[in-house]
Design a protein around this motif. Structure first.
Motif, PDB file in Angstrom:
ATOM      1  N   GLN A  37       0.832  -1.186   0.000  1.00  0.00           N
ATOM      2  CA  GLN A  37       0.000   0.000   0.000  1.00  0.00           C
ATOM      3  C   GLN A  37       0.873   1.245   0.000  1.00  0.00           C
ATOM      4  O   GLN A  37       1.759   1.404   0.827  1.00  0.00           O
ATOM      5  CB  GLN A  37      -0.913   0.004   1.228  1.00  0.00           C
ATOM      6  CG  GLN A  37      -1.856  -1.195   1.224  1.00  0.00           C
ATOM      7  CD  GLN A  37      -2.725  -1.220   2.448  1.00  0.00           C
ATOM      8  OE1 GLN A  37      -2.556  -0.443   3.368  1.00  0.00           O
ATOM      9  NE2 GLN A  37      -3.693  -2.118   2.453  1.00  0.00           N
ATOM     10  N   ALA A  38       0.601   2.139  -0.906  1.00  0.00           N
ATOM     11  CA  ALA A  38       1.381   3.360  -1.006  1.00  0.00           C
ATOM     12  C   ALA A  38       0.617   4.508  -0.389  1.00  0.00           C
ATOM     13  O   ALA A  38      -0.539   4.746  -0.726  1.00  0.00           O
ATOM     14  CB  ALA A  38       1.689   3.664  -2.473  1.00  0.00           C
ATOM     15  N   LYS A  45       5.731   2.359   1.681  1.00  0.00           N
ATOM     16  CA  LYS A  45       4.880   1.322   1.104  1.00  0.00           C
ATOM     17  C   LYS A  45       5.144   0.035   1.881  1.00  0.00           C
ATOM     18  O   LYS A  45       6.293  -0.361   2.072  1.00  0.00           O
ATOM     19  CB  LYS A  45       5.214   1.111  -0.370  1.00  0.00           C
ATOM     20  CG  LYS A  45       4.835   2.267  -1.276  1.00  0.00           C
ATOM     21  CD  LYS A  45       5.275   2.003  -2.698  1.00  0.00           C
ATOM     22  CE  LYS A  45       4.568   0.801  -3.285  1.00  0.00           C
ATOM     23  NZ  LYS A  45       4.953   0.577  -4.701  1.00  0.00           N
ATOM     24  N   VAL A  77       8.958  -1.766  -2.005  1.00  0.00           N
ATOM     25  CA  VAL A  77       8.389  -1.517  -0.684  1.00  0.00           C
ATOM     26  C   VAL A  77       9.496  -1.127   0.283  1.00  0.00           C
ATOM     27  O   VAL A  77      10.670  -1.434   0.061  1.00  0.00           O
ATOM     28  CB  VAL A  77       7.631  -2.756  -0.147  1.00  0.00           C
ATOM     29  CG1 VAL A  77       6.489  -3.145  -1.069  1.00  0.00           C
ATOM     30  CG2 VAL A  77       8.585  -3.932   0.047  1.00  0.00           C
TER      31      VAL A  77
END
Length: 224
Positions: A37-38, A45, A77
């Protein structure tokens, strides 16, 4: 990111720590993942993935065999938390009317980044509960691949992994002896490692070291 799990009940008889890297490797065919998830404004992330396979055999259902084979390709990430678990239980059977419970989980995760923080957990547990002569095996194989830039498995590597997956399905529902099942599961894990090592060798290079880490945990068989 792809995920596949195949719980199945068939007819009778049937550690090297992780670093930011890959070659690793168990209760009811549940596989869930939260994509990386950014957040806005350059906030981290984070990738989260959890796979869990559970099998249970008893006097009503003497044989239960389940497996999971998941491939999760996360992009770049800053942190990743991945968990893989297998649990198998045999309960209430006798030496003359024994049970067989098998749970195998293969989890493949790819992450990218120069300084990725990784939390990887790989567990298995097999238990016989008042089950004389029962055969119970839980195997968890976790593979974490870390590269400086995002790695996308090409069609050839995906086909190779799909073939290993098919053979894992066949092995899980087979009636091969316990020692052979363990040996063959390890052999499949070694094949997965080879495929991933090959994919990493073809990946773009960066400042950070590319790595493939495998974690393996097997528990059970025969009774305990």
């Amino acid at each position: 990111m792809s995920s596949h799990r195949k719980p199945r009940t068939s007819t009778p008889f049937t550690r090297r720590a992780v670093r930011v890297g890959l070659f690793a490797a168990g209760v009811a065919g549940v596989a869930t993942a939260v994509p990386a998830q950014a957040a806005t404004g350059g906030v981290a992330k984070v990738a989260v993935a959890s796979d869990h396979v559970f099998s249970h055999a008893d006097r009503r259902d003497h044989t239960e065999e389940k497996d999971s084979f998941t491939v999760r390709q996360f992009g770049k990430v800053t942190a990743a938390s991945v968990r893989n678990q297998a649990n198998a239980v045999s309960s209430g059977c006798t030496a003359d009317d024994d049970c067989r419970s098998v749970a195998l989980s293969f989890q493949i995760v790819t992450v990218a980044g120069e300084h990725t923080r990784l939390n990887a957990v790989n567990l298995s547990d097999a238990a016989n509960k008042s089950c004389t002569g029962c055969q119970t095996l839980a195997g968890a194989y976790q593979f974490v691949v870390s590269t400086p830039t995002p790695l996308t498995l090409d069609s050839a590597h995906r086909r190779q992994l799909a073939d290993i997956h098919r053979r894992l399905d066949a092995l899980t529902r087979s009636d091969v002896p316990a020692t052979d099942l363990r040996t063959r599961a390890d052999a499949l894990a070694a094949e997965v490692n080879t495929v991933l090592q090959d994919a990493v060798a073809d990946a773009p290079k960066g400042d950070a070291q590319e790595d493939v880490t495998m974690r393996r945990h097997l528990d059970g068989w025969p009774s305990r």
